[in-house]
Design a protein around this motif. Structure first.
Motif, PDB file in Angstrom:
ATOM      1  N   CYS A 188       1.450   1.197  32.086  1.00 24.39           N
ATOM      2  CA  CYS A 188       1.214   0.870  33.495  1.00 24.39           C
ATOM      3  C   CYS A 188       1.036   2.189  34.251  1.00 24.39           C
ATOM      4  O   CYS A 188       1.253   3.251  33.678  1.00 24.39           O
ATOM      5  CB  CYS A 188       2.404   0.087  34.057  1.00 24.39           C
ATOM      6  SG  CYS A 188       3.903   1.084  34.139  1.00 24.39           S
TER       7      CYS A 188
ATOM      8  N   GLY B  95       4.027   4.320  33.995  1.00 24.79           N
ATOM      9  CA  GLY B  95       4.282   4.641  32.604  1.00 24.79           C
ATOM     10  C   GLY B  95       5.510   3.981  32.001  1.00 24.79           C
ATOM     11  O   GLY B  95       5.717   4.053  30.801  1.00 24.79           O
TER      12      GLY B  95
ATOM     13  N   LEU C  70       6.625   0.632  32.174  1.00 21.86           N
ATOM     14  CA  LEU C  70       6.674  -0.818  31.989  1.00 21.86           C
ATOM     15  C   LEU C  70       7.300  -1.128  30.631  1.00 21.86           C
ATOM     16  O   LEU C  70       6.920  -0.552  29.620  1.00 21.86           O
ATOM     17  CB  LEU C  70       5.258  -1.410  32.058  1.00 21.86           C
ATOM     18  CG  LEU C  70       5.175  -2.937  31.962  1.00 21.86           C
ATOM     19  CD1 LEU C  70       5.691  -3.578  33.233  1.00 21.86           C
ATOM     20  CD2 LEU C  70       3.732  -3.372  31.703  1.00 21.86           C
TER      21      LEU C  70
HETATM   22 ZN   LIG Z   1       5.064   1.018  35.969  1.00 19.81          ZN
END
Ligand SMILES: [Zn+2]
Length: 502
Positions: free
Chosen positions: A347, A350, A352
């Motif tokens: 995401c 970074g 997620l």
């Molecule tokens: Zn994120």
């Protein structure tokens, strides 16, 4: 005699097309004109050649000098023709014996003092000369590179003056051939990467079948660490492949370093790289990153950050193994059979899926981030794997089993690749749908498992073939003749991302 012809070669991509440098001396106003070179190159070359001849203790003819570079429609960079032009002038004015230059092709730039300077693309020229049975005269700094061509009879000189003196005497001795040195691998070892068993397994499969691989995971998970270790587990380059790799580097801006002989290229361009830097181009077309990665690895970190248009251009070479660079009226083909390795964050932030729950991205932001990668591009990536961040306990665990070294993995990979070469004459990643049908026959239960999974993941027909190719490679790694249920089931695990993204 008033007339002389010296043979040389132009550089056109990896082609080294023949060029005849014709020199004519005629009565009339003294002067030097060059036909067939761009204006700026003519001016520079004229000044260098004149100064080099005078500073080497020879006379510049006090007549009208006309030089014609034929054929007219070839791309001709100035510098490489300095030495052939100078030798042509000296032969036409009978200052050196013309017969000493027969059967000889000449490449080299001149300094004002007569020093013979290196030029680009000497390896391609040497390979062509070897095929034609011609001898080649190259600058001293290009000898190591030209020797790689093997069968080409080479001559060399460092100074125009010294060269002419030898042509007057016994003639030029040939450079003794040297055996090519064994390649020295200098890439970091896979055993240094802790944990990440699934990612390492995916890397091994990718290496075995020459498959493209996308790694998705948070920053610091070790995606780049894994990527730089791929060349170390790939099968050794064949001689002809190593020669192609060297020939590509030879025409690049950086040139070829003989130390790199036999090493698979690893290129990792930044996502801000321009289209030309990535795919090649320029007035004198130069290879881009995808060509410099020929027979090696192209690593694109932060894949969604790359210019979308540039990523779409990758689709052609991913299928065909080459790229056509157009510039003005000219087209140049460069080889580009690279293995694509890509990495991305799950995401925008970074994190997620991180167990610490640090991600604050909205579902909409995540979707927009992932949609920067087009379906057709993702479709062309055979393997997708999630690379999680390891917690501190995993990283410092003392009782963890020792990880396998690159050499051990490479031996398995090389064996699996040999099976593919023997069966189809190519790596599994390059199999056509027809060849897949022949080499990848599934029993009824396995076929049904695959069809059910494809429906569940709503995968395309192209993805179906990707899964089959990967399953074939997994079976090859296991030394299995037939592709079984377990192989297909594992291959399906590397399409995880399709479902997440869909
Ligand atoms: Zn994120």
């Amino acid at each position: 005699m008033g007339l002389a012809t010296i043979h040389s070669r132009a550089q056109n991509g990896l082609q080294a097309d023949p060029v005849a440098v014709e020199v004519d001396l005629s009565p009339g106003l003294p002067g030097l004109s060059i036909v067939g070179l761009p204006e700026a190159a003519v001016r520079e070359s004229r000044d260098r050649v004149r100064a080099a001849i005078l500073n080497s203790g020879y006379q510049f003819p006090n007549r009208r000098v006309t030089i014609n570079l034929a054929p007219a429609d070839l791309p001709k960079e100035g510098g490489r023709f300095d030495l052939p032009i100078a030798l042509g002038i000296l032969a036409a004015s009978s200052q050196i014996p013309a017969q000493a230059l027969q059967d000889l092709e000449v490449l080299g730039e001149l300094s004002l003092t007569g020093e013979i300077r290196p030029v680009r693309g000497v390896l391609s020229a040497a390979i062509k000369c070897a095929k034609m049975g011609r001898k080649l005269l190259v600058p001293e700094a290009n000898v190591a590179e030209a020797l790689l061509a093997g069968d080409c009879e080479l001559k060399t000189a460092g100074q125009l003056g010294a060269l002419c003196a030898i042509l007057h005497g016994d003639g030029l001795a040939s450079v003794p051939p040297r055996p090519r040195s064994a390649p020295v691998l200098t890439v970091p070892d896979l055993s240094e990467v802790r944990g990440q068993f699934q990612a390492k397994r995916a890397l091994e499969i990718a290496a075995a079948g020459a498959h493209s691989l996308l790694m998705c995971g948070p920053p610091g998970a070790g995606k780049s660490m894994l990527a730089v270790r791929l060349p170390g587990i790939l099968p050794p380059l064949r001689e002809d492949e190593a020669l192609e790799v060297a020939a590509v580097a030879s025409v690049s801006a950086a040139g070829f370093d003989p130390q790199d002989w036999g090493r698979r290229p690893y290129r990792a361009p930044h996502h801000t790289a321009s289209g030309v830097a990535l795919v090649g181009g320029g007035t004198q077309p130069r290879p881009g990153e995808i060509t410099l990665a020929h027979h090696g690895v192209l690593f694109l970190d932060e894949l969604p950050e790359f210019d979308r248009h540039v990523l779409e251009v990758l689709r052609e070479p991913l299928e065909s193994g080459q790229i056509t660079v157009s510039r003005a009226a000219r087209q140049v083909d460069f080889p580009a059979r690279f293995q694509l390795l890509a990495a991305m964050n799950p995401c925008p932030c970074g994190y997620l899926g991180d167990s610490a729950g640090r991600c604050r991205c909205t579902p909409d932001q995540v979707l927009r981030y992932r949609s920067r990668l087009s379906g057709p591009l993702l479709d062309r990536i055979d393997l997708q794997v999630f690379v999680p961040r390891l917690d501190t306990a995993e990283l410092t665990a003392r009782d963890a089993p020792a990880a396998e070294s690159s050499a051990v993995v490479r031996a398995r990979v090389t064996q699996a690749r040999a099976l593919q070469e023997a069966r189809a004459g190519k790596a599994n990643a390059a199999l056509t749908p027809k060849e897949l049908e022949r080499d990848c026959v599934l029993d009824e239960a396995t076929r049904q498992l695959l069809v059910a999974a494809l429906t569940r993941l709503s995968l395309s027909a192209r993805a179906y073939h990707r899964v089959l190719k990967v399953a074939r490679t997994i079976a090859d790694l296991a030394g299995a003749k037939a592709v079984a249920t377990a192989h297909v089931a594992e291959a399906l695990r590397y399409r995880q991302f399709d479902r997440d993204a869909g």
